[in-house]
Write a protein that holds these residues in place. Structure first.
Motif, short mmCIF file in Angstrom:
data_model
loop_
_atom_site.label_atom_id
_atom_site.label_comp_id
_atom_site.label_asym_id
_atom_site.label_seq_id
_atom_site.Cartn_x
_atom_site.Cartn_y
_atom_site.Cartn_z
N THR A 1 2.37 -1.02 4.30
CA THR A 1 2.55 0.34 3.81
C THR A 1 4.03 0.67 3.92
O THR A 1 4.68 0.29 4.89
N ASP B 1 3.18 -1.16 9.10
CA ASP B 1 3.28 0.23 8.71
C ASP B 1 4.76 0.63 8.70
O ASP B 1 5.34 0.83 9.75
N GLU B 2 5.33 0.70 7.54
CA GLU B 2 6.74 1.04 7.36
C GLU B 2 7.67 0.22 8.26
O GLU B 2 8.40 0.78 9.08
N TYR C 1 0.87 -1.17 0.00
CA TYR C 1 0.00 0.00 0.00
C TYR C 1 0.91 1.22 0.00
O TYR C 1 1.55 1.51 0.99
N ILE C 2 1.01 1.88 -1.14
CA ILE C 2 1.98 2.96 -1.23
C ILE C 2 1.33 4.25 -1.68
O ILE C 2 0.26 4.26 -2.30
N LYS D 1 -2.84 6.88 3.45
CA LYS D 1 -2.44 5.50 3.79
C LYS D 1 -2.73 5.18 5.25
O LYS D 1 -3.42 4.21 5.56
N SER D 2 -2.17 6.01 6.14
CA SER D 2 -2.32 5.62 7.54
C SER D 2 -3.75 5.81 8.02
O SER D 2 -4.20 5.08 8.89
#
Lengths: 267, 334
Positions: B214, B182-183, B56-57, B64-65
């Protein structure tokens, strides 16, 4: 419920262990907390030494009020001060972390911190309470002991409720609302004296809005064999402590509203 | 099997208080605040099947978040449908989050002052994991992530890479069916990055875990994801396999050739010569118009070649192109 208690105890054990890593600092804070509240009592003692009694209350009777409210407050501070750092938690996003765990948010926040240093005030309050109980001409029947214990626990619930409310405000505003501290610390100071020394509106506030009188002044009346307060029937003094848990429950209800607001605004 | 995640037409608008400049502005702001509406998520729809690993970019502030927060029960959307493991996350938060795992690369899930082992045990109690299941799962994760020597170290003393490995284990102790990452590789050194990637790959390929990842690190995407969702300004620009993304961006490929004779002239009508440096020639071509194999065949037939290789343009370029296109015609707000 039992499950929640187990988890809370687990949090508590961890918190205590990490505080014991800094033993000296912990002991010093506890000692300081003891001394600070002891100075309060010295002031009370000096007052009575000078004037003898206060609106028909003896030092030993006032000491009962003092001991009860301080033990209550120390218990609440020890168990529910996790709500203190809540504002920072909302600001730095730490609250999100609690939301992704399958437990009640209030339980997780309360479990953040169990403050050992509050033992200082607890010990001082208990000391005064036991001294007063011994000095007073009261027959400590099982019913009276139970009422005293209920009043102390109920008072702790009330103060915990105030901490929850203060934390809840962080959902609406990002700056601390010192006004709640006025009620919290002011309440402790207020309850150290018999309520009949205050003006009616002030009494009404601490009876009906923040029902501190119900968990301290009224049960004390019952313990001392005094009649009903401000024209209310005497039996009310025995059931009044129920207001403490009720206040906490209401505060937790507001907390839930705050959580819902957080979830819809994300801030 | 039913979809793990189903999202339909998700909308989320934030009201942001506008700060007016200057002291007077600050005072005026106390009395009356002006608000600005920002649509963070603007009609997103997608589905995630079991065992899928989707990247998910999108640029910062793309939504995204916000999407991940809605899916994990932290935020309530304004409207739209969203089901995670058959439940609506914000209505059944506790039931939903008991079955998902979340890793925030920027923030640890562990307790700062506690040794890793105790953080794990606290999570065992929070998620109500059976002692037997907990032992088996934690042993497995400790072995997979090589955590044996980290267990007694307080979290604050771990390096970022070590902490991330512990965070991954912590998010998986309760055997979640869906994982939000998430990252997870942000700020990690190359070795730790590879270790984390390798673990995510094994988790997905061997254990069939569904993952939403993401990231800003497109190497993560290239290494892990078969499917990519690109989001910008709250809308999905592209949803499909990585190859689709390449095709959509109208990508050209580059052919680099080392000639035997550095002085030879190059003649190649099928491709465009980008640069020439002695024996090295850079060519660019459109793979939809000439097949790579044909191009190479013809080139080699005409010129003596020492070495050659074909490259896709880096995925960064593709995504940057997509973002720019989206910026050029911004979606209209109603």
């Amino acid at each position: 419920m039992r499950d929640a208690l187990t988890l809370y105890l687990r949090y508590a054990a961890i918190s205590i262990r990490s505080q014991l890593e800094y033993r000296a600092s912990c002991a010093m804070f506890a000692a300081a907390s003891f001394v600070i509240s002891a100075i309060d009592f010295c002031a009370l003692w000096a007052l009575f030494r000078r004037f003898g009694s206060l609106q028909g209350w003896k030092l030993q009777e006032v000491a009962l009020l003092y001991g009860m409210v301080n033990v209550s407050f120390a218990l609440a501070e020890g168990f529910a001060r996790g709500f203190d750092s809540f504002e920072t938690m909302v600001r730095n996003g730490g609250f999100d972390r609690l939301l992704v765990r399958p437990r009640s948010t209030a339980l997780q926040v309360a479990g953040q911190e169990l403050q050992l240093m509050r033992v200082g005030r607890l010990a001082q309050g208990a000391l005064v309470l036991f001294w007063a109980a011994g000095e007073l001409d009261v027959h400590w029947s099982v019913a009276r002991l139970a009422l005293a214990a209920a009043a102390v626990v109920s008072g702790a619930c009330l103060f915990a409720g105030l901490f929850v409310l203060q934390a809840t405000l962080a959902f609406w505003t990002t700056s601390t609302l010192e006004i709640v501290n006025t009620v919290t610390y002011g309440g402790v100071e207020t309850a150290q004296y018999p309520l009949d020394v205050y003006r009616p509106w002030f009494r009404a506030f601490f009876t009906f809005v923040v029902p501190l009188a119900c968990v301290n002044y009224m049960p004390a009346h019952a313990l001392l064999g005094r009649g009903g307060v401000f024209g209310a029937p005497a039996w009310l003094n025995w059931v009044a402590p129920a207001m403490g848990p009720a206040f906490l429950a209401a505060a937790l209800g507001v907390w839930q509203m705050g959580v819902r607001r957080y979830c819809s605004t994300g801030s | 099997m039913a979809a793990i995640v189903r999202v339909e037409n998700l909308l989320k608008t934030f009201r942001i208080a506008e700060r007016r400049p200057g002291l007077w502005g600050a005072v005026a702001g106390l009395v009356h605040r002006r608000h600005r509406e920002v649509r963070a998520v603007d009609g997103i729809s997608f589905e995630l099947g079991p065992g899928e690993l989707v990247g998910y970019i999108g640029p910062n502030g793309a939504g995204k978040s916000t999407t991940v927060k809605i899916l994990s029960g932290i935020l309530v959307p304004d409207s739209g449908l969203c089901e995670v493991l058959g439940r609506v996350p914000w209505k059944q938060r506790v039931e939903t989050v008991a079955r998902i795992g979340v890793v925030f690369g920027q923030r640890t899930q562990l307790w700062w002052d506690l040794p890793v082992r105790e953080s794990f045990e606290l999570l065992r109690d929070i998620y109500r994991i059976e002692p037997g299941a907990y032992r088996a799962k934690s042993d497995e994760l400790i072995a997979m992530l090589g955590l044996e020597r980290l267990l007694d170290v307080p979290v604050r003393q771990l390096s970022l890479g070590q902490r991330m490995r512990c965070d991954l284990a912590a998010a998986l102790l309760h055997s979640p069916e869906l994982l939000f990452l998430d990252e997870p590789t942000i700020g990690l050194d190359a070795v730790s990055k590879l270790a984390v990637r390798d673990f995510i790959r094994r988790l997905n390929r061997e254990r069939g875990a569904s993952v939403i990842l993401t990231t800003h690190d497109l190497d993560d995407i290239e290494a892990l994801c078969t499917r990519v969702l690109v989001i910008a300004d709250g809308r999905i620009l592209c949803d499909g396999p990585l190859s689709d993304l390449r095709a959509r961006a109208g990508s050209r490929r580059s052919l680099t050739v080392d000639l035997v004779d550095p002085a030879a002239s190059v003649d190649c009508p099928e491709a465009e010569i980008v640069s020439r440096d002695g024996q090295r020639v850079q060519l660019s071509f459109d793979p939809t118009r000439v097949k790579t194999a044909d191009l190479i065949g013809r080139f080699v037939a005409r010129h003596p070649v020492r070495d050659l290789f074909v490259e896709n343009p880096p995925i960064e370029e593709l995504v940057a192109e997509l973002y720019q296109d989206a910026r050029r015609d911004p979606p209209d707000l109603p």
